[in-house]
Design a protein around this motif. Sequence first.
Motif, PDB file in Angstrom:
ATOM      1  N   LYS A  65      13.900  -9.206  -2.577  1.00  0.00           N
ATOM      2  CA  LYS A  65      12.519  -9.346  -3.428  1.00  0.00           C
ATOM      3  C   LYS A  65      11.634  -8.765  -2.839  1.00  0.00           C
ATOM      4  O   LYS A  65      10.606  -8.483  -3.509  1.00  0.00           O
ATOM      5  N   PHE A  66      11.409  -8.515  -1.430  1.00  0.00           N
ATOM      6  CA  PHE A  66      10.440  -7.946  -0.656  1.00  0.00           C
ATOM      7  C   PHE A  66      10.243  -6.548  -1.394  1.00  0.00           C
ATOM      8  O   PHE A  66       9.295  -6.179  -1.523  1.00  0.00           O
ATOM      9  N   LEU A  67      11.252  -5.599  -1.515  1.00  0.00           N
ATOM     10  CA  LEU A  67      11.233  -4.450  -1.648  1.00  0.00           C
ATOM     11  C   LEU A  67      10.869  -4.174  -3.222  1.00  0.00           C
ATOM     12  O   LEU A  67      10.077  -3.518  -3.732  1.00  0.00           O
ATOM     13  N   PHE A  68      11.510  -5.078  -4.213  1.00  0.00           N
ATOM     14  CA  PHE A  68      11.482  -4.981  -5.480  1.00  0.00           C
ATOM     15  C   PHE A  68      10.065  -5.210  -5.922  1.00  0.00           C
ATOM     16  O   PHE A  68       9.247  -4.505  -6.735  1.00  0.00           O
ATOM     17  N   THR A  69       9.224  -6.418  -5.251  1.00  0.00           N
ATOM     18  CA  THR A  69       8.066  -6.771  -5.520  1.00  0.00           C
ATOM     19  C   THR A  69       7.240  -5.683  -5.306  1.00  0.00           C
ATOM     20  O   THR A  69       6.128  -5.338  -6.147  1.00  0.00           O
ATOM     21  N   THR A  70       7.090  -5.056  -4.009  1.00  0.00           N
ATOM     22  CA  THR A  70       6.078  -3.994  -3.704  1.00  0.00           C
ATOM     23  C   THR A  70       6.535  -2.892  -4.402  1.00  0.00           C
ATOM     24  O   THR A  70       5.363  -2.069  -4.837  1.00  0.00           O
ATOM     25  N   LEU A  71       7.583  -2.563  -4.986  1.00  0.00           N
ATOM     26  CA  LEU A  71       7.800  -1.451  -5.819  1.00  0.00           C
ATOM     27  C   LEU A  71       7.320  -1.683  -7.118  1.00  0.00           C
ATOM     28  O   LEU A  71       6.773  -0.667  -7.790  1.00  0.00           O
ATOM     29  N   TYR A 122       0.820  -1.339  -0.061  1.00  0.00           N
ATOM     30  CA  TYR A 122      -0.038   0.004   0.166  1.00  0.00           C
ATOM     31  C   TYR A 122       0.857   1.327  -0.024  1.00  0.00           C
ATOM     32  O   TYR A 122       0.378   2.312  -0.595  1.00  0.00           O
ATOM     33  N   PHE A 123       2.053   1.237   0.628  1.00  0.00           N
ATOM     34  CA  PHE A 123       2.859   2.401   0.940  1.00  0.00           C
ATOM     35  C   PHE A 123       3.425   2.799  -0.633  1.00  0.00           C
ATOM     36  O   PHE A 123       3.437   4.045  -0.898  1.00  0.00           O
ATOM     37  N   PHE A 124       3.853   1.654  -1.352  1.00  0.00           N
ATOM     38  CA  PHE A 124       4.103   2.128  -2.598  1.00  0.00           C
ATOM     39  C   PHE A 124       3.369   2.386  -3.802  1.00  0.00           C
ATOM     40  O   PHE A 124       3.520   3.003  -4.722  1.00  0.00           O
ATOM     41  N   GLN A 125       2.277   2.017  -3.504  1.00  0.00           N
ATOM     42  CA  GLN A 125       1.050   2.624  -4.275  1.00  0.00           C
ATOM     43  C   GLN A 125       0.890   4.042  -4.114  1.00  0.00           C
ATOM     44  O   GLN A 125       0.624   4.801  -5.085  1.00  0.00           O
ATOM     45  N   ASP A 126       0.909   4.329  -2.812  1.00  0.00           N
ATOM     46  CA  ASP A 126       0.729   5.842  -2.615  1.00  0.00           C
ATOM     47  C   ASP A 126       2.152   6.578  -2.835  1.00  0.00           C
ATOM     48  O   ASP A 126       2.205   7.796  -3.003  1.00  0.00           O
TER      49      ASP A 126
END
Length: 530
Positions: free
Chosen positions: A325-331, A263-267
């Motif tokens: 992987k965690f950060l790149f996926t959410t980005l 949700y953070f990276f959507q915003d």
Amino acid sequence: MSVASRNITDNESILPTLNFWYSFRPVLFAKSIIVGVVTGFLVVALRIGLTAAHDIRKSLYEALPEKPLPIQLGWVFLLVIAGLLIGYTIKRYPLIRGSGIPQVKGALNRQIRLSWFPELFLKFFGGIVGIGAGLSLGREGPCVQLGSYVGLSMLHHSKTPNLERKYLITSGAAAGLSAAFNAPLAGVIFVLEEMHKSFSPLLLVCSMASSTAADFVASHFFGLRPIFDFHAINVIPQEYFHFAIILGIVIAFVGHLFKKALYFFQDFYVRLRIPVILRPVLPLLLSVLLGLYCFDVTGGGHHLIESLCYDNKTLLFLSVLLCLKFLFTTLCYGSGNPGGIFLPLLLIGALVGQIYGGLLQAFGLIDSSHNMNFMIMGMAANFTAIVRAPVTGAILILEMSGNFNHLLGLVGVCMSTYLVGSFIKSRPVYDVLLDRLIHRNPGIFVGNERRKVILEIPVSIDSFLEHKQVAHIDWPEGTVLIGIMRGEKEFIPKPKTEILPGDQLLILASEEDAGKVQMSLIAMGASPED
């Protein structure tokens, strides 16, 4: 007031709707099989395209460091162009963004109107371009949406599309997941547990027919073997079960953090006021660096999951892979690229599970031969933590691995994850994504007041409707309770008819109000914990 009736007087569409309700079931079963077959071929084409793209990308990044600068810059330029094309497409057709599963849920709840043409083709090619270029997204969400589009396309040849709509969309969604994972049972359970959170016999039969048909098609191309080969992993001993419960608790918080990051990276893109057309470019450019220095982080993660079973990686390296992987996926997901989170979240769970198992092994608490058990349980637990569908999580991993000996451990870890998630009030990711989608795209469903639809509303234990008489319920304006399905029995209710847990209520409403009415009635029929 007659039985739950108010302000429905348009007989033009009511009589055909009621007449066809009792005669369309054999035809609907046949159509579900057709939807499954067509979806199967479509998903097979997507899987073949993504496999070819992965092989090409891997060869490219292995050779790219040795190539002259103009060729390296040329590849970057191609990615920028691809990002701009994807950005233009998702700006014009916002419902092809992301996974597609929230869109399908919204369509089933009559909160979103999907258009199979041209969205089906744009979702297909957008997924191949984005995921194939190296974005950390999965194919499974798009496969579910592609299947729902196939179901929608069948409605154009139907005399009563409003009646068949729910069944054909659900059948297509089940077929999409079945063909994506070679997991027909998981496909059926997913659409019932996650998308409907209930089922009727007809819905179950249609979903099973389409899911089996799609799996038959996919198996013809990819064989009958499971998508992952976990046969060599031993069954976890009972003396290790308390470690599995602890793993489930840990992953409940990891999954909750993943959702918050999503949700953070959507915003993030919105706050920076990055135009929609430019958003896919950023993760595509980042994929170049990752492709050169940590290739395993790019793409969905299927090949990395398989390699974890056989390659001995250090705990430090696994931790680095997990963070990247965690950060790149959410980005990637936040940018709106067509692609899902199914496979990446399974990989994240596998990495957490293997790190956890490695630590237990380092302290001499488990035998090294059981390290991989925690990897498998981590996959199911992370699915449960994020999607909040524990039955699907356990069955999915069992079907994907082809080894049902892991059932007891998977059920235990999924249950502990689910309970902790309930305690910390972690909402299902697709429910939140749907709410955010509707909030940012108001007016994406406009119904026709003259068209009538029949809604099926389940009644759960401890719900508001339980043990109430029909006449004592304040039904939504403009609805008629036309029938109750109780087991194999179907009857027309009277004012003094008592509603029981397990009943399926058949509600007649106008298409224009169906979305709000359905959500209101589902809330009345749901248990408090739902």
